[in-house]
Write a protein that holds these residues in place. Structure first.
Motif: not given
Ligand code: FAD
Length: 388
Positions: A262-270
């Motif tokens: 649930e943690d460490g899921n990156p946001l705002q990529g391509d």
């Protein structure tokens, strides 16, 4: 003038397919335009968990109404969803036992078969689990997981059998608006005309909305998933979410187990970033979490890992409804949990589009306007955000 349809659905994921199915069931002839292939986006990478435990009543209700499809897929849709009823446990840390009890009661009012079970019952349901005597969990005997690609393919086949059209390898490049209402789209395979255009473009939904000048707060959420090979003496197990250790797991077939964090899921990529491999360090972290809850998994081996990307909103709930030029609809922002609710969302949204109202009234809270009003969706007895 291009090809005409009653509605254009942009995106051939589970939500585009479900809406096409339900519109076609109501006699409409929609066209689904998919830039790659069916289930090429989040759907084809999804873990496919099918559970009803939510802290927002409308979502629990959509999951429960969708569950009726999963358990009766062959008759309602045709084909196979791959639904496997292994049951589901929601485990929480001690400070969330109060919300857990309240949410189980709320879900029971919705009609969901769920209950709070003690540590001994958790041990019976998930043999080998490390759990303290005073801990509790929510148990859903009817839940499990499904195959998202098979579910989408059969919804799409059902839609096509009822008069919908699917065009793959067809990227929407523009939305045409005349006198304040949509009239069609431009694509890499020519023009299509319709008075209704639906943005079901997953992680690309922000880009599609911008084609009509609409700024929607849908960013890209990236999520890694590992499959481990269980030693032969560890049998197929129940599906579960473990808030305390921030991971979830379910079996896959007879010998594999899926693990994701649930943690460490990156946001705002391509949204176009490759998703074939998981991040460096993910597998080690996933192994540590699963072994902390199920010590016997120390003997498991890695099978494979991949990543996937979904559109996520600031309150981690979808945006559904008509917005911008007349005839333009948002069906996006499913924030990493949208697979299991798709059958009922498609049904309600089709009713809204065709009849102007949704008999179940489950979609109203997902209106876009909540962000400008500063009233994000929050459960009455909320847990923390699912992803952090
Ligand atoms: C790794 C992972 C695990 C998940 N696990 C679960 C789970 O266990 N349970 C659960 O309920 N949910 C889960 N989810 C969330 C769920 O899978 C998604 O919310 C759901 O699949 C979103 O479906 P969609 O149809 O909105 O989007 P997508 O499946 O992403 O479909 C959007 C489609 O639009 C197409 N498209 C984009 N731009 C254009 C264009 N310009 N023209 C034409 N087509 C275009 C894309 O190619 C794509 O196929 C998970 C998601 C991921 C990524």
């Amino acid at each position: 003038m291009g090809e005409t349809a009653d509605a254009i659905i942009i995106g051939g994921g589970i939500h585009g397919a479900s809406l096409a199915f339900h519109l076609a069931e109501r006699g409409w002839k929609p066209v689904v335009l998919e830039k790659a292939t069916v289930a090429a986006g989040a759907t084809g990478r999804s873990s496919g968990m099918v559970r009803m435990h939510y802290d927002v009543e409308a979502e629990a209700s959509l999951a429960w109404r969708s569950h009726a499809y999963f358990r009766d897929w062959e008759h309602r849709v045709g084909g196979d969803s791959g639904f496997t009823n292994v049951g589901f446990l929601q485990m929480v840390p001690r400070h969330e036992v109060g919300p857990l009890r309240w949410n189980v009661a709320m879900q029971q009012r919705v009609g969901i078969k769920t209950s709070v079970v003690d540590a001994n019952e958790v041990r019976r349901l998930l043999p080998g689990v490390a759990i303290d005597d005073d801990q509790v969990a929510a148990f859903e005997p009817l839940s499990g997981y499904a195959d998202p690609t098979a579910s989408t393919a059969s919804l799409m086949a059902g839609a096509v059998a009822r008069g919908a059209r699917l065009v793959q390898g067809c990227a929407v490049t523009g939305v045409r608006v005349h006198a304040g209402r949509v009239v069609g789209v431009d694509t890499t395979r020519g023009a299509f005309d319709a008075p209704v255009v639906v943005n079901a473009a997953g992680a690309w939904a922000g880009r599609i909305a911008s084609l009509v000048g609409l700024e929607v707060p849908v960013s890209v959420w990236r999520h890694d998933v590992a499959y481990v090979q269980r030693p032969p003496d560890i049998p197929r197990h129940i599906a579960f979410i473990d808030f305390q250790n921030a991971f979830y797991s379910r079996p896959e077939g007879e010998s594999l187990t899926l693990v994701a964090l649930e943690d460490g899921n990156p946001l705002q990529g391509d949204p176009d970033a490759p998703v074939d491999s998981a991040a460096v360090g993910f597998i080690e972290k996933a192994a540590e979490r699963v072994v902390s809850r199920l010590p016997q998994f120390a003997r498991a081996g890695l099978h494979s890992a991949h990543s996937g990307q979904d559109g996520i909103t600031p309150d981690q709930h979808p945006i559904i409804g008509q917005e911008g030029p007349e005839g333009f609809w948002l069906d996006c922002g499913y924030s990493g949990t949208g697979f299991k609710i798709a059958p009922a969302v498609g049904e309600s949204l089709a009713e809204l589009i065709v009849n102007g109202e949704d008999a179940n009234a489950d979609l109203a809270i997902f209106r876009f306007g909540r962000f400008a009003e500063g009233t994000p969706i929050v459960g009455e007895h909320p847990y923390g955000p699912m992803w952090f």
